[in-house]
Design an enzyme around this catalytic site. Structure first.
Site, PDB file in Angstrom:
ATOM      1  CG  ASP A  32      91.918  30.684  92.666  1.00 31.59           C
ATOM      2  OD1 ASP A  32      90.914  31.072  93.047  1.00 31.59           O
ATOM      3  OD2 ASP A  32      92.176  30.041  91.532  1.00 31.59           O
ATOM      4  CG  LEU A  81      57.276  21.956  84.210  1.00 29.47           C
ATOM      5  CD1 LEU A  81      58.557  22.933  83.774  1.00 29.47           C
ATOM      6  CD2 LEU A  81      56.226  22.785  84.632  1.00 29.47           C
ATOM      7  CD  GLU A 121      62.281  30.590  87.020  1.00 28.54           C
ATOM      8  OE1 GLU A 121      62.448  31.069  88.294  1.00 28.54           O
ATOM      9  OE2 GLU A 121      61.670  29.209  87.053  1.00 28.54           O
ATOM     10  CE  LYS A 123      61.897  21.252  80.577  1.00 26.42           C
ATOM     11  NZ  LYS A 123      63.102  20.110  80.659  1.00 26.42           N
ATOM     12  CG  ASP A 125      69.359  18.803  79.033  1.00 28.14           C
ATOM     13  OD1 ASP A 125      68.862  17.961  79.485  1.00 28.14           O
ATOM     14  OD2 ASP A 125      70.063  18.632  77.690  1.00 28.14           O
ATOM     15  NE  ARG A 144      59.906  14.923  88.134  1.00 30.44           N
ATOM     16  CZ  ARG A 144      59.216  13.912  87.709  1.00 30.44           C
ATOM     17  NH1 ARG A 144      59.726  12.473  87.857  1.00 30.44           N
ATOM     18  NH2 ARG A 144      57.885  14.197  87.717  1.00 30.44           N
ATOM     19  CD  GLU A 179      67.555  20.055  85.883  1.00 30.82           C
ATOM     20  OE1 GLU A 179      67.493  19.136  85.189  1.00 30.82           O
ATOM     21  OE2 GLU A 179      66.787  20.313  86.622  1.00 30.82           O
ATOM     22  CE1 TYR A 227      62.827  23.788  89.537  1.00 30.71           C
ATOM     23  CE2 TYR A 227      65.109  24.114  88.496  1.00 30.71           C
ATOM     24  CZ  TYR A 227      64.054  23.225  88.993  1.00 30.71           C
ATOM     25  OH  TYR A 227      64.078  21.738  88.472  1.00 30.71           O
ATOM     26  CE  LYS A 291      58.803  27.721  87.283  1.00 29.63           C
ATOM     27  NZ  LYS A 291      59.824  27.667  88.347  1.00 29.63           N
ATOM     28  CE  LYS A 315      61.584  19.756  76.099  1.00 26.53           C
ATOM     29  NZ  LYS A 315      62.500  19.457  76.958  1.00 26.53           N
ATOM     30  CB  CYS A 409      60.472 -13.423  65.297  1.00 23.41           C
ATOM     31  SG  CYS A 409      60.956 -12.518  66.920  1.00 23.41           S
ATOM     32  CB  CYS A 412      61.869 -16.977  68.439  1.00 24.06           C
ATOM     33  SG  CYS A 412      60.223 -16.078  67.921  1.00 24.06           S
ATOM     34  CB  CYS A 425      57.450 -11.901  67.340  1.00 26.85           C
ATOM     35  SG  CYS A 425      57.878 -13.485  67.878  1.00 26.85           S
ATOM     36  CB  CYS A 431      59.737 -14.678  71.322  1.00 29.37           C
ATOM     37  SG  CYS A 431      60.628 -13.541  70.457  1.00 29.37           S
TER      38      CYS A 431
END
Length: 672
Positions: A32, A81, A121, A123, A125, A144, A179, A227, A291, A315, A409, A412, A425, A431
């Protein structure tokens, strides 16, 4: 001066080489301290010469606060997807793909598609990024957005050291997708000294990339993985593997797990292993992406309205935790639907602190044994790492206080009505919560996109200026707004300018802004494309609507009932009288329904000298045609270019109309 320029160019190249080794390859070649010396030497040369080259790493972080995000239209759509949550759903996806390939090859024996192979690959987050390079220079970065239009965040993205601002590939324009993330170790270090610790890595990355101060983005020390090459005006890849190799060769950071498989069972065999490893990575992932590897197969399979047919996201199963149910509140939506929301003792699931959980309706509460659960321990699940859901009580004992279902409700006080499984309602005109919700939706980004507007603004205008429906917004004056709390002259003028700008809107956005029950953004876009005129849509019958793709009987009845409601008719009339002018934006215009390609199923084959098949296909789709990858009895026209093969032969055998003269084709398209 020439010597100083050459020295700066050499230093810039050396610094970027070390950046690539450190941030992208995780293989630092100097300490560094040595890196800092190189950087300081460049800064000193820039100060002494008064020159800063455009690609200097000293310019990664700007000094100016940005005024806002400009919209950016992607050159190629960013697709969502389709999802699978177990091996059987992946096999179902595979079987569809295999059937397609078999049928395609039966009809195209001279130019068959290869046996299916796959790439898997991680996915990530984080926040999707779409980078644009022109002649090798990073010229734009965008979110996106809705897949077609995102927000330009170039200044923010430049602060990410693992993203190259220049790449070796110099032959035209490309868009590269990936991402933006915050590593978990970086989040931990950040929180040790942060005045306000960040809750989770995904929100930390998204918040940093949408911050108008690039210095804030830089302080988060974000990372990025890539990707996909989404668009190129000259480059072609034969496979996903070739695309990944291109990304690596051009200094992009590719995920640590990119594996090729010859069979779908090989893919499925790895799912459990990677799922078990998910928490060993220094970043959040919420699944895996599978894919098809071959590019020609992808082109032949194409896309649905929402997803590529050649890819699917696996998922991860939801994670569960035990906590205490503190309360259940009843919230009123803009359509009048009453939804229960559970508040629980805060609990951490996969790096996210959960306090509120989803409950669908009172029937859901009863089915899950939660009727007597206030103060009791309950199971909660964070489905797909996103939506917390309350599952049920830990014990079967009736040891908690009762959850009371309302009969009036909460907003209201009107008597509620049970319609199907949900309470509603019906007081649409008075309302408060419904009215504020409708005004908020109307002004939102995907609707009329009224800048500087928020739910708090809608509430304030309702309380202080009697704004009761969207049309009331266009009657506001400067004198009305400037006297409001937190409204100065600047904010008042900005809101009035945004309202005036919103009057010229595209029809799809206007329809979405109206909040038609049971419709979303894709449906209102389809309605706009088909009818192209508000009043024609308002006069549509259920029979007409169900003839459209993806519109069933319930949705058709909702649309017709909405436009036949006198209250809604008057509301729309007031908007038009105020100057709101919903029209078709260029991308939605269907060119002349009387053109010879409208409603026709067309197959393109061979080489078209004037333009590529993709470009020709897009132009024909804009004229109302449906482009197919294979010839069948349902095909109306085959457009045959040079070296056309088996598709042309089959079209001749079936007696299908063939256009093989480019001049004739252009004349029919109106481009000759």
């Amino acid at each position: 001066m020439t010597d100083a320029l050459e020295a700066m160019k050499a230093l810039i190249e050396e610094i970027y080489s070390h950046n690539h080794l450190y941030y992208t390859m995780d293989q630092p070649s100097i300490s560094d301290a040595e890196y800092d010396k190189l950087y300081d030497r460049l800064v000193a040369l820039e100060l002494a010469s008064g020159i800063t080259l455009p690609n200097s790493p000293t310019q990664r972080v700007g000094d100016q606060l940005l005024k806002g995000f400009d919209p950016h239209r992607h050159k190629s759509r960013l697709w969502s997807l389709d999802k699978a949550q177990n091996p059987d759903e992946i096999r179902t996806w595979y079987n569809r793909a295999a059937k397609f390939v078999d049928e395609y090859n039966d009809q195209n024996d001279e130019d068959p598609l290869p046996p299916l192979t796959f790439v898997m690959e991680l996915k990530f987050d984080g926040l999707t990024l779409n980078l644009t390079y022109d002649q090798g220079i990073l010229v734009q970065a965008a979110t996106r957005g809705n897949g077609v239009v995102g927000e330009g965040i170039l200044a923010q993205v430049k602060t990410i050291r693992s993203i190259p601002t220049e790449i070796p590939y110099r032959d035209g324009i490309i868009e590269v997708q990936g991402e933006g993330i915050m590593n978990l170790s970086v989040l931990d270090e950040y929180n040790k000294t942060a005045v306000e610790p960040l809750k989770n890595a995904r929100n930390a990355a998204a918040g940093a990339l949408r911050n108008l101060n690039p210095k804030v983005t830089d302080s988060r020390k974000l990372n990025a993985y890539f990707y996909q090459v989404g668009y190129t005006d000259s480059l072609k890849f034969t496979s996903h593997q070739a695309m990944v190799d291109f990304l690596r060769d051009n200094r992009f950071k590719v995920g640590p797990f990119v594996e090729m498989y010859d069979s779908i069972e090989g893919v499925i065999d790895q799912l459990e292993n990677i799922t078990a490893m998910r928490h060993t990575y220094d970043f959040l992932i919420d699944g895996l992406v599978i894919k098809i590897n071959d590019t020609l197969t992808r082109e032949a399979m194409g896309y649905t309205d929402k997803f590529p047919r050649w890819a699917i996201a696996f998922k991860f199963e939801a994670e569960e935790a035990i906590t205490t149910l503190l309360s259940v509140s009843w919230e009123v939506g803009r359509t009048g639907k009453i939804t229960p929301v559970a508040k629980v003792e805060p609990v951490n699931i996969a790096g996210v602190t959960v306090q509120n959980c989803t409950l669908n309706n009172y029937g859901d509460i009863e089915r899950k044994g939660l009727k007597h659960a206030l103060g009791s321990q309950v199971y909660i699940r964070r489905s797909n790492d996103v939506i917390p859901e309350l599952l049920g009580k830990v014990t079967e004992e009736i040891d908690g206080e009762e959850v009371i279902c309302p009969d009036t409700c909460p907003s209201c006080g009107s008597v509620l009505e049970l319609k199907g499984a949900h309470l509603f309602c019906l007081n649409r005109l008075e309302c408060r919560t419904q009215l504020i919700g409708r005004i908020t939706l109307f002004a939102s980004r995907d609707a009329m996109d009224i800048e500087t507007f928020s739910g708090m603004t809608a509430e304030q205008l309702y309380n202080d200026l009697d704004v009761r429906e969207p049309a009331d917004l266009y009657s506001l004056t400067f004198d009305d707004l400037v006297k409001l709390e937190r409204f100065g002259e600047k904010k008042a003028n900005n809101l009035l300018a945004s309202l005036e700008k919103s009057k010229q809107c595209d029809l799809a956005s206007f329809l979405y802004a109206l909040g038609i029950p049971n419709t979303g953004r894709s449906t209102t876009r389809q309605l706009a494309e088909h009818y192209r005129d508000l009043h024609k849509l308002m006069a549509a019958t259920p029979e007409e609507l169900v003839a459209l793709n993806d519109i069933g009987g319930i949705m058709a009845e909702s649309i017709v009932s909405f436009f036949r409601d006198p209250i809604m008719q008057r509301s729309i009339e007031r908007l038009l009288e105020a100057g709101v002018n919903p029209t078709m934006e260029e991308s939605l215009v269907v060119i002349d329904r009387d053109n010879p390609f409208y409603g026709k199923t067309i197959v393109l084959t061979g080489t078209l000298p004037s333009m590529g098949r993709d470009e020709m296909g897009k132009k024909l789709e804009a004229m109302g045609a449906k482009i197919s990858g294979s010839v069948s009895k349902k095909t109306d026209i085959v457009i045959a270019g040079e070296s056309a093969g088996s598709k042309l032969t089959k079209a001749q055998d079936l007696g299908i109309r063939i256009i093989d003269n480019e001049q004739e084709l252009l004349e029919l398209m109106g481009e000759a």
